[in-house]
Design an enzyme around this catalytic site. Structure first.
Site, PDB file in Angstrom:
ATOM      1  N   SER A 240     -30.166  30.332  15.670  1.00  0.00           N
ATOM      2  CA  SER A 240     -30.623  31.666  16.041  1.00  0.00           C
ATOM      3  C   SER A 240     -29.968  32.669  15.104  1.00  0.00           C
ATOM      4  O   SER A 240     -29.180  32.303  14.231  1.00  0.00           O
ATOM      5  CB  SER A 240     -30.235  31.971  17.487  1.00  0.00           C
ATOM      6  OG  SER A 240     -28.834  32.190  17.553  1.00  0.00           O
ATOM      7  N   LYS A 241     -30.291  33.917  15.341  1.00  0.00           N
ATOM      8  CA  LYS A 241     -29.783  34.981  14.468  1.00  0.00           C
ATOM      9  C   LYS A 241     -28.262  35.004  14.390  1.00  0.00           C
ATOM     10  O   LYS A 241     -27.699  35.477  13.408  1.00  0.00           O
ATOM     11  CB  LYS A 241     -30.286  36.339  14.970  1.00  0.00           C
ATOM     12  CG  LYS A 241     -31.666  36.650  14.456  1.00  0.00           C
ATOM     13  CD  LYS A 241     -31.981  38.120  14.649  1.00  0.00           C
ATOM     14  CE  LYS A 241     -33.427  38.410  14.266  1.00  0.00           C
ATOM     15  NZ  LYS A 241     -34.062  39.327  15.189  1.00  0.00           N
ATOM     16  N   ARG A 242     -27.619  34.512  15.445  1.00  0.00           N
ATOM     17  CA  ARG A 242     -26.154  34.481  15.422  1.00  0.00           C
ATOM     18  C   ARG A 242     -25.636  33.670  14.241  1.00  0.00           C
ATOM     19  O   ARG A 242     -24.537  33.862  13.766  1.00  0.00           O
ATOM     20  CB  ARG A 242     -25.619  33.831  16.703  1.00  0.00           C
ATOM     21  CG  ARG A 242     -25.610  34.714  17.915  1.00  0.00           C
ATOM     22  CD  ARG A 242     -24.988  33.987  19.091  1.00  0.00           C
ATOM     23  NE  ARG A 242     -25.682  32.738  19.393  1.00  0.00           N
ATOM     24  CZ  ARG A 242     -25.133  31.541  19.300  1.00  0.00           C
ATOM     25  NH1 ARG A 242     -23.884  31.405  18.937  1.00  0.00           N
ATOM     26  NH2 ARG A 242     -25.832  30.461  19.598  1.00  0.00           N
ATOM     27  N   HIS A 243     -26.435  32.707  13.788  1.00  0.00           N
ATOM     28  CA  HIS A 243     -25.986  31.836  12.700  1.00  0.00           C
ATOM     29  C   HIS A 243     -26.338  32.388  11.322  1.00  0.00           C
ATOM     30  O   HIS A 243     -26.019  31.784  10.317  1.00  0.00           O
ATOM     31  CB  HIS A 243     -26.637  30.447  12.836  1.00  0.00           C
ATOM     32  CG  HIS A 243     -26.325  29.763  14.130  1.00  0.00           C
ATOM     33  ND1 HIS A 243     -27.226  29.682  15.161  1.00  0.00           N
ATOM     34  CD2 HIS A 243     -25.206  29.160  14.564  1.00  0.00           C
ATOM     35  CE1 HIS A 243     -26.688  29.026  16.178  1.00  0.00           C
ATOM     36  NE2 HIS A 243     -25.453  28.711  15.843  1.00  0.00           N
ATOM     37  N   GLY A 244     -27.001  33.537  11.293  1.00  0.00           N
ATOM     38  CA  GLY A 244     -27.453  34.092  10.007  1.00  0.00           C
ATOM     39  C   GLY A 244     -28.951  34.268  10.042  1.00  0.00           C
ATOM     40  O   GLY A 244     -29.565  34.187  11.108  1.00  0.00           O
TER      41      GLY A 244
END
Ligand code: GLU
Length: 469
Positions: A240-244
């Protein structure tokens, strides 16, 4: 081999995600490998969450990756009359029925089931209503699913998967507002579009037995299924966006090449010996859906960067220069006004890992009035440097062919004459030409900048050292 038909069927509720892109890629590869047909279908039945912007973003992502489709894009929103006809067909044949249970009634039944420890499942109240019982209350249409037996399929990736039919509900295929439901339209589309293999994310595994029962009820042959494991982040949770960045186009904007992303995505879950580098042509030859692994792939940005560096290093400079232009423009540089961008690119391919890095590395070619790096100045520029610069100017000015080899011979000659090491000439020259010492080879830089610009920069640096004192 019979003609294969594959499809990518994104829901336009956001940009093209790297996971979706990988699913699209697997479908595309198989279609190309088997000389079949690749269809693009936009699943926009959810009118509230679907947007034109998302459709455009998905098409743009597909085009950027080079995943061309042979048919479509088809829009489910254009096909409501088709779905209606099929609902009617099932009603007429008794394979579907109208259900008048209200939302409140269903909720009460659900709660009761949960309380008694039963699986909440439609209890079939309206299953056996006689046709005459129909009235004008609102209704949904339910599929009359078999209540006994097993529905099984051999997933091309996951192996045999089976479900007991008594676990499956009488699926709603048409809502009370007359709109068809997701599992139903997917089957109608895949069946009428003649899809032979469905490759999709494994979040759809639970839908598959319901869909198979619908194919059977409609008398269509059931396609093969391949459910692709999802992509995880480094912490093993769903990417998800948390990972980039997860959007395909964000990778373009970060200076990645489409072939690097394609190569990266295909290797995420599929391998061919210990090979890492695959052109599209290689992939079309070697890819095999049955070899996709069963476990989820972990997204590794460093590996993607490594692949991108490889494709930049080995890429065609003319093409790279075209791709680089917008990144140069973003830095406020009009690459039409200085040295030939193709030649500039050639000097940067070895070191730049992304087009963003390449643009950063190219700036000095187009801006003469840069500041000199302080550390480099302190380390390499002395009171003797201006005379070295002027000696270079003198010798370079009289050089007949101002190219790499000619320039090299001047540097070597000066080293010999003055008893200097190459670095003692090259580093001050680098500072004068590029502003610092982290730069491409100095002979290449000079050759690309040309004689006049080279001498101007050497003179400017000489004046700078003299002024500094
Ligand atoms: N529209 C679905 C999705 O975006 C795909 C359904 C399918 O491939 O069958 O997840």
């Amino acid at each position: 081999m019979s003609h294969v038909r594959l499809r990518f069927a994104p829901s336009p509720t956001g940009y093209l995600h790297v996971g979706g892109a990988r699913t699209a890629l697997f479908n595309w590869l198989l279609a190309r490998k088997q000389k079949g047909t690749f269809i693009l279908r936009i699943e926009d039945t959810d009118v509230v969450r679907s947007t034109q912007e998302s459709v455009d973003a998905i098409l743009q992502g597909m085009e950027w990756l080079g995943l061309d489709w042979d048919e479509g894009p088809f829009y489910q929103s254009d096909r409501f009359t088709v779905y209606k006809e099929f609902v009617q067909k099932l009603l007429d044949s008794g394979k579907a029925y109208k259900c008048y249970c209200s939302a409140e009634e269903l909720e009460a039944k659900r709660e009761a089931a949960l309380k008694e420890g039963r699986k909440p499942k439609y209890d079939g109240t309206c299953r056996n209503l006689s046709a005459g019982a129909a009235d004008d209350r609102p209704y949904v249409v339910r599929f009359r699913a078999p209540q006994e037996g097993v529905t099984a399929f051999d997933d091309l990736i996951k192996g045999r998967i089976s479900f007991n039919n008594d676990e499956l509900d009488d699926l709603i295929i048409q809502r009370s507002d007359g709109t068809p439901t997701y599992n139903f339209v997917v089957v109608i589309d895949d069946a009428t579009m003649g899809i032979t293999t469905v490759i999709r994310g494994d979040d759809h595994v639970n839908n598959t037995p319901r869909q198979i029962l619908l194919y059977e009820a409609l008398g269509y042959s059931v396609p093969a299924f391949a459910h692709v494991p999802m992509i995880l982040g480094a912490d093993k949770t769903r990417l998800s966006k948390r990972h980039g960045a997860t959007s395909v186009m964000a990778y373009r904007d970060m200076g990645f090449l489409p072939e690097a992303l394609v190569n990266y995505l295909v290797r995420l879950g599929w391998s061919h010996g210990d090979e890492e580098i695959f052109s599209k042509e290689d992939l079309i030859e070697k890819f095999n859906i049955e070899q996709v692994g069963r476990s989820a792939g972990v997204f590794n940005p460093d590996k993607l960067l490594w692949l991108n560096a490889h494709y930049i290093k080995t890429g065609d400079a003319v093409r790279l220069s075209e791709l680089l232009k917008p990144f140069m423009a973003e830095k406020g540089i009009d690459a039409g006004t200085g040295p030939d961008l193709v030649q500039v690119v050639k000097t940067l391919q070895e070191r730049a890992r992304t087009l963003v890095e390449m643009a950063e590395g190219a700036v000095f070619y187009y801006q003469r009035d840069f500041a000199y790096e302080e550390k480099a100045v302190d380390k390499f520029l002395t009171a003797d440097t201006p005379s070295l610069y002027r000696l270079l100017i003198e010798k370079l000015s009289s050089l007949a062919s101002f190219d790499h080899d000619g320039i090299e011979s001047i540097f070597k000659g000066i080293c010999e004459e003055k008893g200097l090491k190459l670095g003692q000439v090259a580093q001050p020259a680098r500072i004068a030409l590029c502003g610092g010492t982290a730069a491409p080879g100095i002979y290449e830089v000079m050759a690309v900048l040309g004689k006049e610009e080279t001498c101007l920069r050497l003179e400017r640096a000489a004046a700078f050292v003299e002024k500094k004192g």
